[in-house]
Motif scaffolding. Structure first.
Motif, mmCIF file in Angstrom:
data_model
loop_
_atom_site.group_PDB
_atom_site.id
_atom_site.type_symbol
_atom_site.label_atom_id
_atom_site.label_comp_id
_atom_site.label_asym_id
_atom_site.label_seq_id
_atom_site.Cartn_x
_atom_site.Cartn_y
_atom_site.Cartn_z
ATOM 1 N N MET A 99 20.339 59.492 -2.731
ATOM 2 C CA MET A 99 20.461 60.754 -3.481
ATOM 3 C C MET A 99 19.143 61.533 -3.490
ATOM 4 N N ARG A 103 18.979 65.309 -2.183
ATOM 5 C CA ARG A 103 18.558 66.410 -3.047
ATOM 6 C C ARG A 103 17.398 67.196 -2.443
ATOM 7 N N GLU A 132 30.281 52.754 -4.364
ATOM 8 C CA GLU A 132 30.862 53.113 -5.664
ATOM 9 C C GLU A 132 29.848 53.886 -6.506
ATOM 10 N N ARG A 135 29.680 57.470 -4.888
ATOM 11 C CA ARG A 135 30.877 58.301 -5.040
ATOM 12 C C ARG A 135 31.211 58.567 -6.511
ATOM 13 N N ARG A 136 31.084 57.570 -7.359
ATOM 14 C CA ARG A 136 31.591 57.700 -8.725
ATOM 15 C C ARG A 136 30.507 58.016 -9.757
ATOM 16 N N THR A 137 29.322 57.440 -9.578
ATOM 17 C CA THR A 137 28.255 57.712 -10.542
ATOM 18 C C THR A 137 27.513 59.000 -10.196
ATOM 19 N N TYR A 138 27.096 59.114 -8.910
ATOM 20 C CA TYR A 138 26.343 60.294 -8.481
ATOM 21 C C TYR A 138 27.239 61.425 -7.978
ATOM 22 N N ARG A 139 28.533 61.169 -7.849
ATOM 23 C CA ARG A 139 29.501 62.170 -7.384
ATOM 24 C C ARG A 139 29.117 62.709 -6.015
ATOM 25 N N PHE A 140 28.643 61.820 -5.141
ATOM 26 C CA PHE A 140 28.209 62.208 -3.803
ATOM 27 C C PHE A 140 29.430 62.404 -2.900
ATOM 28 N N GLY A 141 29.595 63.599 -2.367
ATOM 29 C CA GLY A 141 30.734 63.897 -1.507
ATOM 30 C C GLY A 141 30.375 64.013 -0.051
#
Length: 442
Positions: A99, A103, A132, A135-141
Motif C-alpha cells: 500500500m 500510494r 485478505e 482487499r478487505r482492510t485496505y480496500r485495494f482494488g
C-alpha cells in the motif's frame, strides 16, 4: 532485520520468475536527494513491468513472501541446501509495504510468490492472509497476480482465487524425468492438480456470473505457467507439445519460457560460465504465438527428425521453406487460414486483405499499404496469378531474403575466395627467398 533489508533480499530472489512479463528494466535517476543519489529506483524496490490486454505498460511490485523453502530443486537459488541469506515478510508487513508503494504511485499492482514454508498449505494460508488484508482492510482494488503452491488443498486454492486477478502454477521442467533429476520434491500430479482446480473454478464462476451479476469473480485474468529452457536435455518438440496440451486442457492464458540462467553448480546442470539460451527462448515464444493465433500445431512445426528449432530462422519461415510445395497462394482467393501461414502476413494484415479484396483486386503495391512485409511474403504469394515482376525464385534467393546478414554468414557460409595473382606460389616463394638473402647478406 528491518523491512528494507527484507525487501532487498526477497525482490532479488523473485527476479528469476518471468511469468509476470517482467521487462527487466533497470531505471534509476541521478540527483542529490535520497541515500543513493536518486528518488525512485526500479531495481532496489523490485518493481517490474508488465503489459495489460489493451497494451498499457503497468508497474508491479514483484516480491517473494519468503525465500525459505523446504524443497531442494537443483536449479533454484532459494533451495534449502543453498547458503544464502533468508528472510520472510509477515502478512501485515507485506500488505502495508504494498500500500505504501501504491500510494506513492510507484506501482499499479502486486506479483506475489513464495518459497514453501513448512508445507504447501501453511504457505498458501499466509498468501491468503496478505490478500485478505489488501482487499478487505485496505480496500485495494488493483491488480494482483499470485502463485498457487503445488500440493496445497483445493479449498485453499479456491479462497486464493477469489482474491486474485491472475494465478499461475509453475511447471518449470517439461518432463517427469527432469523433475526426478532436478526437483525430486515435486511431481507432475502435484503441479497439475491446482491447475485443474483453477480451470474448474473459472468455469463454475462463469456460470455463476451469468445467473448472478454481482457474484464474486474467480481469477478473472486466467492462469499461466512458466517453463525453464536449457536446464535439461528436453527438446523443443517436448516443450512445445506440452505447451499445446496445457492450452487445450487447462485453458491457460499464457505459457512463459525462461532461458536458464546458471545460479548453482551441479553435475546435472549447465556450467556456471554458460550463457542463457536466449535465442532458443525467443524461437519458442514465436512458436507459441503460432499455436495461439495462427492455427499451427506442434507436430507441424517439429517432429522426431527435427526436434529443435532452427536458431537462424523464425519457425513460420522455416515451416514455409520446408513446405514450399504449398506455395505460392493467391492473396485474392486464398482463405484466411491459408493467408496466416504466409511469412510476412500477420493476423491484422490477413484480416485487412479479406476486407480489401471484397471491393477490389489487390496488387503488390496495395499489399504493402495493408501492412504485408513483402520482403518475406513476395516469394510465397501471387496477385491474381502473377508474381512480382522481376522476382527470381529459388532456394538460395529465398533463404537470403529471410535471413539477416549475420544469419546468412552462419547458415549459408560464403565460398572461399582466393586473391588473383600473376605468379604461382612457387615463383613467389623463390622471389621472397632471393630478396631475403640479398637483404641479409648484401
Amino acid at each position: 532485520m528491518d523491512v528494507i533489508d527484507k525487501l532487498t533480499i526477497l525482490t532479488d530472489s523473485a527476479k528469476y520468475d518471468v511469468s509476470c512479463s517482467s521487462s527487466g528494466v533497470e531505471r534509476g535517476g541521478s540527483g542529490e536527494r535520497g541515500a543513493g543519489g536518486a528518488v525512485g529506483n526500479t531495481v532496489a524496490c523490485g518493481i517490474c513491468h508488465s503489459f495489460a490486454a489493451d497494451g498499457r505498460c503497468i508497474s508491479l511490485l514483484k516480491v517473494l513472501m519468503s525465500n525459505a523453502c523446504i524443497f531442494d530443486c537443483k536449479y533454484c537459488v532459494n533451495r534449502r541446501s543453498n547458503d544464502t541469506r533468508r528472510a520472510s515478510f509477515t502478512p501485515a508487513e507485506l500488505a502495508e509495504l504494498t500500500m505504501n508503494f501504491y500510494r506513492r504511485n510507484y506501482i499499479e499492482g502486486l506479483f506475489l510468490s513464495s518459497g514453501i514454508m513448512r508445507n504447501p498449505d501453511y504457505t498458501t494460508e499466509q498468501l491468503i492472509r496478505v490478500l485478505e488484508l489488501l482487499r478487505r482492510t485496505y480496500r485495494f482494488g488493483g491488480y494482483i497476480h499470485v502463485k498457487a503452491i503445488p500440493g496445497a488443498d483445493p479449498a485453499l486454492i479456491s479462497r486464493l482465487g477469489l482474491l486474485a486477478d491472475r494465478m499461475s502454477v509453475n511447471i518449470e521442467l517439461p518432463s517427469q524425468d527432469s523433475l526426478n533429476r532436478l526437483a525430486p520434491d515435486k511431481s507432475k500430479e502435484a503441479i497439475l492438480k491446482p491447475m485443474s482446480a483453477i480451470r474448474q473454478g473459472i468455469r463454475e464462476n462463469g456460470t455463476d456470473l451469468v445467473k448472478y451479476r454481482h457474484a464474486p469473480r474467480f481469477v478473472p485474468g486466467g492462469q499461466s505457467t512458466q517453463l525453464i529452457v536449457g536446464a535439461t536435455p528436453d527438446s523443443d518438440l517436448r516443450i512445445l507439445t506440452l505447451t499445446e496440451a496445457l492450452y487445450r486442457k487447462y485453458e491457460l492464458k499464457r505459457v512463459y519460457y525462461s532461458a536458464y540462467t546458471p545460479v548453482a553448480e551441479h553435475s546435472l546442470l549447465p556450467s556456471l560460465d554458460s550463457k542463457p539460451p536466449l535465442l532458443r527462448e525467443h524461437r519458442l515464444y514465436q512458436a507459441d504465438w503460432l499455436l495461439r493465433f495462427y492455427g499451427f500445431e506442434a507436430k507441424e512445426l517439429l517432429d522426431e527428425r527435427t526436434p529443435n528449432f532452427n536458431l537462424f530462422m523464425d519457425p513460420k519461415c522455416h515451416w514455409a521453406v520446408n513446405h514450399i510445395d504449398r506455395f505460392p497462394v493467391d492473396v485474392n482467393a486464398a482463405p484466411y487460414e491459408t493467408l496466416l501461414r504466409v511469412p510476412g502476413i500477420g493476423v491484422r494484415s490477413a484480416k485487412r486483405i479479406l476486407a480489401a479484396r471484397r471491393t477490389s483486386r489487390l496488387d503488390f503495391h496495395g499489399l504493402k499499404k495493408l501492412g504485408v512485409v513483402l520482403k518475406r511474403a513476395q516469394y510465397f504469394i501471387t496477385c491474381s496469378g502473377r508474381r512480382l515482376e522481376g522476382l527470381k525464385v529459388n532456394e538460395s534467393t529465398i533463404l537470403r531474403s529471410l535471413l539477416s546478414r549475420q544469419e546468412i554468414d552462419m547458415y549459408l557460409p560464403r565460398p572461399k575466395v582466393e586473391q588473383l595473382t600473376l605468379f604461382s606460389d612457387e615463383e613467389l616463394a623463390g622471389t621472397a627467398g632471393r630478396e631475403l638473402s640479398a637483404w641479409m647478406f648484401g
